[in-house]
Design a protein around this motif. Sequence first.
Motif, PDB file in Angstrom:
ATOM      1  N   GLU A  62       0.825  -1.201   0.000  1.00  0.00           N
ATOM      2  CA  GLU A  62       0.000   0.000   0.000  1.00  0.00           C
ATOM      3  C   GLU A  62       0.867   1.262   0.000  1.00  0.00           C
ATOM      4  OE1 GLU A  62      -3.249   1.815   2.932  1.00  0.00           O
ATOM      5  OE2 GLU A  62      -3.512  -0.308   2.439  1.00  0.00           O
ATOM      6  N   LYS A  63       2.018   1.250   0.707  1.00  0.00           N
ATOM      7  CA  LYS A  63       2.921   2.399   0.719  1.00  0.00           C
ATOM      8  C   LYS A  63       3.518   2.629  -0.671  1.00  0.00           C
ATOM      9  CE  LYS A  63       4.301   2.142   5.530  1.00  0.00           C
ATOM     10  NZ  LYS A  63       5.403   1.992   6.450  1.00  0.00           N
ATOM     11  N   ARG A  64       3.795   1.552  -1.363  1.00  0.00           N
ATOM     12  CA  ARG A  64       4.377   1.671  -2.704  1.00  0.00           C
ATOM     13  C   ARG A  64       3.377   2.335  -3.658  1.00  0.00           C
ATOM     14  NH1 ARG A  64       5.620  -3.003  -6.945  1.00  0.00           N
ATOM     15  NH2 ARG A  64       6.674  -1.701  -8.479  1.00  0.00           N
TER      16      ARG A  64
END
Length: 125
Positions: free
Chosen positions: A2-4
């Motif tokens: 999700e951070k990517r």
Amino acid sequence: MEKRNLLILLLGGVMMVPTMCMAYPDRDCTGGDDEHIDVHRSPKHNPYVYISYNECNGTTLITFNSTIDNAEILVYQNGVEIDYQLLDATAGTQIPIDLSAYGTGEFTIQVKRYSTLLATYSITL
């Protein structure tokens, strides 16, 4: 993972901002020319007169795209009128002017009919 996705989304958003500015004519992100009156832009196609300059021989060529009676051709060097011609031009008439014969300086060529400016061209030699 999700951070990517968030990082890719933010990076893509940052890259899109400059592209929007390039879509405006002055590249200042205002979208208009009202505050830039000093910037003169010539049309891509002039229905009356076209002025071109040949760097190889120092000659300016004035081409009339339509019939114009009482056409005035004015040549200025450093703001001083150095040549004047008055003619009745038909479509296809070409008038060469050898600017190299006048030496160096800032030249402006104007084609007028009465008080209407039909074409202008400026060059520094």
